[in-house]
Design a protein around this motif. Structure first.
Motif, PDB file in Angstrom:
ATOM      1  N   THR A   1      -4.928  -6.113  -1.510  1.00 47.12           N
ATOM      2  CA  THR A   1      -5.753  -6.433  -2.679  1.00 47.12           C
ATOM      3  C   THR A   1      -6.493  -5.237  -3.272  1.00 47.12           C
ATOM      4  O   THR A   1      -7.011  -5.341  -4.377  1.00 47.12           O
ATOM      5  N   LYS A   2      -6.536  -4.119  -2.583  1.00 44.05           N
ATOM      6  CA  LYS A   2      -7.159  -2.926  -3.169  1.00 44.05           C
ATOM      7  C   LYS A   2      -6.341  -2.420  -4.353  1.00 44.05           C
ATOM      8  O   LYS A   2      -6.841  -1.668  -5.177  1.00 44.05           O
ATOM      9  N   LEU A   3      -5.088  -2.827  -4.421  1.00 47.42           N
ATOM     10  CA  LEU A   3      -4.194  -2.327  -5.473  1.00 47.42           C
ATOM     11  C   LEU A   3      -4.308  -3.089  -6.784  1.00 47.42           C
ATOM     12  O   LEU A   3      -3.786  -2.649  -7.792  1.00 47.42           O
ATOM     13  N   PHE A   4      -4.952  -4.266  -6.773  1.00 47.12           N
ATOM     14  CA  PHE A   4      -5.033  -5.020  -8.030  1.00 47.12           C
ATOM     15  C   PHE A   4      -6.409  -5.638  -8.233  1.00 47.12           C
ATOM     16  O   PHE A   4      -7.114  -5.961  -7.287  1.00 47.12           O
ATOM     17  N   ASP A   5      -6.766  -5.746  -9.508  1.00 48.27           N
ATOM     18  CA  ASP A   5      -8.078  -6.256  -9.883  1.00 48.27           C
ATOM     19  C   ASP A   5      -8.214  -7.743  -9.571  1.00 48.27           C
ATOM     20  O   ASP A   5      -7.244  -8.498  -9.662  1.00 48.27           O
TER      21      ASP A   5
END
Length: 190
Positions: free
Chosen positions: A116-120
């Motif tokens: 989830t760090k990769l998407f808002d």
């Protein structure tokens, strides 16, 4: 030249455009699909409007929103069972898409596939409740890549506040990770 269009036929095309397939409109109005498409264009309607009615997103859109490669999403479909739907726009045109409800059900059972760090947050609209916990877990762990980037930023003397902003975490979390890296490096050099 074909049969003249009636106002009722045009109204039906306008009313149902994007909600039903061209194939069904063709049968309902007893016209060819080409005639339906041509008349729709003359009425200012587009195939894009038909595709916009699909309750989902394309594989490439999903990849982009999640910050992963197209190959990764195709792998989820082929090897991990991410459902892919198909909608027949006409007898010659189909569009493949991922329904967002299907995606979230799949994702709940395949949380290890998401980072989830990769998407808002809310990149895919409203998120299910379990995503709060997943996001917290992902924020609490530092990947090898994160650690390498942190080392470089720290060596380049980037201030901790900027680093924290980059990683979407607190300055205290950055300090803690820097201390952990320094301890690990010192232990390895002994």
């Amino acid at each position: 030249m074909g049969k003249k269009w009636t106002i009722e036929e045009e109204d039906k095309i306008i009313e149902l455009w994007g909600e039903t397939s061209i194939k069904k409109l063709s049968k309902s109005l007893m016209r060819t699909e080409r005639a339906i498409i041509t008349r729709a264009k003359e009425l200012g309607l587009t195939l894009r409007q038909v595709k916009e009615q699909v309750d989902g997103i394309s594989v490439s859109e999903l990849a982009k929103l999640l910050g992963v490669t197209l190959a990764k999403v195709n792998n989820w479909i082929a090897k991990h069972g991410l459902p892919l739907r198909e909608w027949s726009v006409s007898s010659k045109v189909t569009t493949k898409y991922i329904n967002l409800d299907d995606f979230w059900k799949w994702a709940e059972n395949h949380q290890e596939q998401l980072y989830t760090k990769l998407f808002d947050k809310h990149a895919l609209g409203a998120e299910p409740k379990w995503m709060e916990g997943k996001r917290k877990l992902d924020l609490d762990k530092w990947t090898t890549f994160d650690t390498e980037v942190l080392k470089e930023l720290n060596e380049d003397k980037v201030n901790l506040k900027e680093i924290a902003y980059y990683f979407s975490c607190s300055v205290a979390e950055v300090k803690s990770e820097v201390n952990y890296i320094e301890k690990s490096t010192n232990l390895m050099s002994k």
